[in-house]
Design a protein around this motif. Sequence first.
Motif, PDB file in Angstrom:
ATOM      1  N   MET A   1       1.059  -1.251  -0.050  1.00 50.15           N
ATOM      2  CA  MET A   1       0.057   0.009  -0.018  1.00 50.15           C
ATOM      3  C   MET A   1       0.817   1.177  -0.013  1.00 50.15           C
ATOM      4  SD  MET A   1      -3.323   0.666  -0.026  1.00 50.15           S
ATOM      5  CE  MET A   1      -4.019  -0.855   0.891  1.00 50.15           C
ATOM      6  N   LEU A   2       0.410   2.350  -0.811  1.00 47.25           N
ATOM      7  CA  LEU A   2       1.166   3.487  -1.075  1.00 47.25           C
ATOM      8  C   LEU A   2       0.316   4.509  -0.403  1.00 47.25           C
ATOM      9  CD1 LEU A   2       3.475   4.939  -3.734  1.00 47.25           C
ATOM     10  CD2 LEU A   2       1.410   6.217  -3.015  1.00 47.25           C
ATOM     11  N   LEU A   3       0.734   5.506   0.446  1.00 50.83           N
ATOM     12  CA  LEU A   3       0.054   6.646   1.181  1.00 50.83           C
ATOM     13  C   LEU A   3       0.684   7.770   0.274  1.00 50.83           C
ATOM     14  CD1 LEU A   3      -1.386   8.199   3.259  1.00 50.83           C
ATOM     15  CD2 LEU A   3       0.581   8.369   4.294  1.00 50.83           C
ATOM     16  N   ALA A   4      -0.313   8.630  -0.498  1.00 44.94           N
ATOM     17  CA  ALA A   4       0.257   9.742  -1.081  1.00 44.94           C
ATOM     18  C   ALA A   4      -0.454  10.812  -0.427  1.00 44.94           C
ATOM     19  CB  ALA A   4      -0.492   9.569  -2.459  1.00 44.94           C
ATOM     20  N   LEU A   5       0.429  12.029  -0.236  1.00 44.35           N
ATOM     21  CA  LEU A   5       0.395  13.045   0.419  1.00 44.35           C
ATOM     22  C   LEU A   5       0.402  14.373  -0.151  1.00 44.35           C
ATOM     23  CD1 LEU A   5       2.056  12.591   3.791  1.00 44.35           C
ATOM     24  CD2 LEU A   5      -0.319  12.214   3.432  1.00 44.35           C
ATOM     25  N   ASP A   6      -0.559  15.391  -0.443  1.00 43.44           N
ATOM     26  CA  ASP A   6      -0.492  16.586  -1.224  1.00 43.44           C
ATOM     27  C   ASP A   6      -0.918  17.804  -0.073  1.00 43.44           C
ATOM     28  OD1 ASP A   6      -0.468  18.934  -2.969  1.00 43.44           O
ATOM     29  OD2 ASP A   6      -1.263  17.904  -4.501  1.00 43.44           O
ATOM     30  N   THR A   7      -0.070  18.484   0.315  1.00 45.81           N
ATOM     31  CA  THR A   7      -0.287  19.715   1.221  1.00 45.81           C
ATOM     32  C   THR A   7       0.258  20.944   0.459  1.00 45.81           C
ATOM     33  OG1 THR A   7       1.842  19.229   2.451  1.00 45.81           O
ATOM     34  CG2 THR A   7      -0.355  18.242   3.218  1.00 45.81           C
ATOM     35  N   ALA A   8       0.486  21.039  -0.731  1.00 47.01           N
ATOM     36  CA  ALA A   8       1.211  22.073  -1.378  1.00 47.01           C
ATOM     37  C   ALA A   8       0.414  23.535  -1.120  1.00 47.01           C
ATOM     38  CB  ALA A   8       1.233  21.514  -2.760  1.00 47.01           C
ATOM     39  N   THR A   9      -0.929  23.303  -1.262  1.00 50.47           N
ATOM     40  CA  THR A   9      -1.772  24.520  -1.218  1.00 50.47           C
ATOM     41  C   THR A   9      -2.780  24.454  -0.107  1.00 50.47           C
ATOM     42  OG1 THR A   9      -3.162  24.172  -2.916  1.00 50.47           O
ATOM     43  CG2 THR A   9      -0.957  25.043  -3.753  1.00 50.47           C
ATOM     44  N   ARG A  10      -3.966  25.434  -0.110  1.00 51.54           N
ATOM     45  CA  ARG A  10      -4.801  25.379   0.809  1.00 51.54           C
ATOM     46  C   ARG A  10      -5.881  24.122   0.516  1.00 51.54           C
ATOM     47  NH1 ARG A  10      -6.820  31.312   2.133  1.00 51.54           N
ATOM     48  NH2 ARG A  10      -4.855  31.899   2.998  1.00 51.54           N
ATOM     49  N   LEU A  11      -5.720  23.504  -0.864  1.00 51.06           N
ATOM     50  CA  LEU A  11      -6.132  22.417  -1.210  1.00 51.06           C
ATOM     51  C   LEU A  11      -5.511  21.101  -0.884  1.00 51.06           C
ATOM     52  CD1 LEU A  11      -8.897  21.220  -2.982  1.00 51.06           C
ATOM     53  CD2 LEU A  11      -7.233  20.813  -4.564  1.00 51.06           C
ATOM     54  N   MET A  12      -5.773  20.240   0.079  1.00 49.12           N
ATOM     55  CA  MET A  12      -5.229  19.322   0.777  1.00 49.12           C
ATOM     56  C   MET A  12      -5.566  17.752   0.228  1.00 49.12           C
ATOM     57  SD  MET A  12      -4.445  20.260   4.628  1.00 49.12           S
ATOM     58  CE  MET A  12      -3.737  18.740   5.009  1.00 49.12           C
ATOM     59  N   SER A  13      -4.984  16.863  -0.006  1.00 43.72           N
ATOM     60  CA  SER A  13      -5.386  15.437  -0.151  1.00 43.72           C
ATOM     61  C   SER A  13      -4.416  14.475   0.118  1.00 43.72           C
ATOM     62  CB  SER A  13      -5.644  15.591  -1.955  1.00 43.72           C
ATOM     63  OG  SER A  13      -6.156  14.522  -2.346  1.00 43.72           O
ATOM     64  N   LEU A  14      -5.366  13.372   0.279  1.00 45.16           N
ATOM     65  CA  LEU A  14      -4.308  12.274   0.839  1.00 45.16           C
ATOM     66  C   LEU A  14      -5.036  11.080   0.204  1.00 45.16           C
ATOM     67  CD1 LEU A  14      -5.395  10.332   3.218  1.00 45.16           C
ATOM     68  CD2 LEU A  14      -5.177  12.403   4.483  1.00 45.16           C
ATOM     69  N   ALA A  15      -4.276   9.675  -0.098  1.00 43.84           N
ATOM     70  CA  ALA A  15      -4.969   8.682  -0.504  1.00 43.84           C
ATOM     71  C   ALA A  15      -3.999   7.405  -0.336  1.00 43.84           C
ATOM     72  CB  ALA A  15      -4.782   8.839  -2.222  1.00 43.84           C
ATOM     73  N   LEU A  16      -4.759   6.272  -0.337  1.00 42.53           N
ATOM     74  CA  LEU A  16      -4.189   5.005  -0.135  1.00 42.53           C
ATOM     75  C   LEU A  16      -4.321   4.207  -1.399  1.00 42.53           C
ATOM     76  CD1 LEU A  16      -5.067   4.384   3.436  1.00 42.53           C
ATOM     77  CD2 LEU A  16      -2.785   4.732   2.615  1.00 42.53           C
ATOM     78  N   HIS A  17      -3.229   3.798  -1.941  1.00 48.85           N
ATOM     79  CA  HIS A  17      -3.521   2.965  -3.339  1.00 48.85           C
ATOM     80  C   HIS A  17      -2.515   1.685  -3.231  1.00 48.85           C
ATOM     81  CE1 HIS A  17      -3.739   2.364  -7.514  1.00 48.85           C
ATOM     82  NE2 HIS A  17      -4.090   3.508  -7.948  1.00 48.85           N
ATOM     83  N   ASP A  18      -2.965   0.608  -3.839  1.00 47.57           N
ATOM     84  CA  ASP A  18      -2.171  -0.534  -3.770  1.00 47.57           C
ATOM     85  C   ASP A  18      -1.507  -0.572  -4.911  1.00 47.57           C
ATOM     86  OD1 ASP A  18      -4.061  -1.697  -5.452  1.00 47.57           O
ATOM     87  OD2 ASP A  18      -4.608  -3.163  -3.977  1.00 47.57           O
ATOM     88  N   GLY A  19      -1.379   0.169  -5.904  1.00 52.48           N
ATOM     89  CA  GLY A  19      -0.821  -0.042  -7.053  1.00 52.48           C
ATOM     90  C   GLY A  19      -1.619  -0.403  -8.328  1.00 52.48           C
ATOM     91  N   TYR A  20      -2.886  -0.945  -7.738  1.00 45.88           N
ATOM     92  CA  TYR A  20      -4.075  -1.373  -8.889  1.00 45.88           C
ATOM     93  C   TYR A  20      -5.351  -0.658  -8.657  1.00 45.88           C
ATOM     94  CZ  TYR A  20      -0.389  -4.777  -9.818  1.00 45.88           C
ATOM     95  OH  TYR A  20       0.679  -5.582 -10.170  1.00 45.88           O
ATOM     96  N   ARG A  21      -5.679  -0.564  -7.292  1.00 46.89           N
ATOM     97  CA  ARG A  21      -6.861   0.135  -7.024  1.00 46.89           C
ATOM     98  C   ARG A  21      -6.545   1.406  -5.792  1.00 46.89           C
ATOM     99  NH1 ARG A  21      -9.854  -4.509  -4.001  1.00 46.89           N
ATOM    100  NH2 ARG A  21      -8.017  -4.978  -3.431  1.00 46.89           N
ATOM    101  N   LEU A  22      -7.574   2.122  -5.938  1.00 44.74           N
ATOM    102  CA  LEU A  22      -7.662   3.238  -4.954  1.00 44.74           C
ATOM    103  C   LEU A  22      -8.467   2.875  -3.861  1.00 44.74           C
ATOM    104  CD1 LEU A  22      -6.815   6.211  -4.442  1.00 44.74           C
ATOM    105  CD2 LEU A  22      -8.996   6.951  -5.500  1.00 44.74           C
ATOM    106  N   HIS A  23      -7.967   2.731  -2.385  1.00 42.83           N
ATOM    107  CA  HIS A  23      -8.801   2.144  -1.120  1.00 42.83           C
ATOM    108  C   HIS A  23      -9.219   3.356  -0.690  1.00 42.83           C
ATOM    109  CE1 HIS A  23      -7.527  -1.857  -1.376  1.00 42.83           C
ATOM    110  NE2 HIS A  23      -6.655  -1.554  -2.091  1.00 42.83           N
ATOM    111  N   PHE A  24      -8.637   4.488  -0.635  1.00 41.70           N
ATOM    112  CA  PHE A  24      -9.113   5.628  -0.029  1.00 41.70           C
ATOM    113  C   PHE A  24      -8.745   6.929  -0.454  1.00 41.70           C
ATOM    114  CE2 PHE A  24      -8.691   9.051   3.288  1.00 41.70           C
ATOM    115  CZ  PHE A  24      -9.956   9.082   3.998  1.00 41.70           C
TER     116      PHE A  24
END
Length: 224
Positions: A1-24
């Motif tokens: 599972m990979l955790l992706a974090l984007d906090t570059a601006t006031r738009l924040m986003s995070l995700a959990l992705h196993d390489g094939y499917r987006l889980h969160f």
Amino acid sequence: MLLALDTATRLMSLALHDGYRLHFEATWHTPNNHSIELTPAIQRAFAQVQITPADLAAVAVSLGPGSFTGLRIGLSTAKGLALAQNFPLVGVPTLDIVAYAVPAFEGRLVAVLQAGRGRVCAQGYRWSGPVSGWAPTGQAEITTWAALVDGVEEPTLFAGEIDDNGQALLAESTPLVHVAPGAWGLRRAGFLAEIAWARLRTGQTDDPALAAPIYLHQPGVPHP
């Protein structure tokens, strides 16, 4: 599972992705509360997917451009996880995430982020095919909407953080200017995760101890 974090601006986003499917995935606007909101958001994501940091295989993070504080918080969190768990870190330029979401276009793509005081961060791209997608051209820069519009010489699609002033200027400009739907410009961590997995599979990772944010200007230095 990979955790992706984007906090570059006031738009924040995070995700959990196993390489094939987006889980969160969660994407939201914050009034500059990155340090308060990020850790609880990660904890909620782990709880929903029922994993712990030990279950991660890698972490991806937006490197910038973006706000000094936002980038510092996201990168320090990603570095801490990568070093503590001894897994790879993948840093991705913020505007590449914007471009990734945009379909093929016969012309030039300009991805933008708000830079404050009427300025924007902008990066040009060219479509290089369905496998490679959008390839950056030149360097990202801090500029103004007026300068971007004045520089249009061919069909150009604008995508990303386009404020009311930008929308008005783009709407009144040359027919060569096109504006992407708002959903295309929403910088989602799910897209960041997919970019990161593609790089992981080819061994393109960053040293967590050396990874650094991309700033287009020095924090605290006035700009015209």
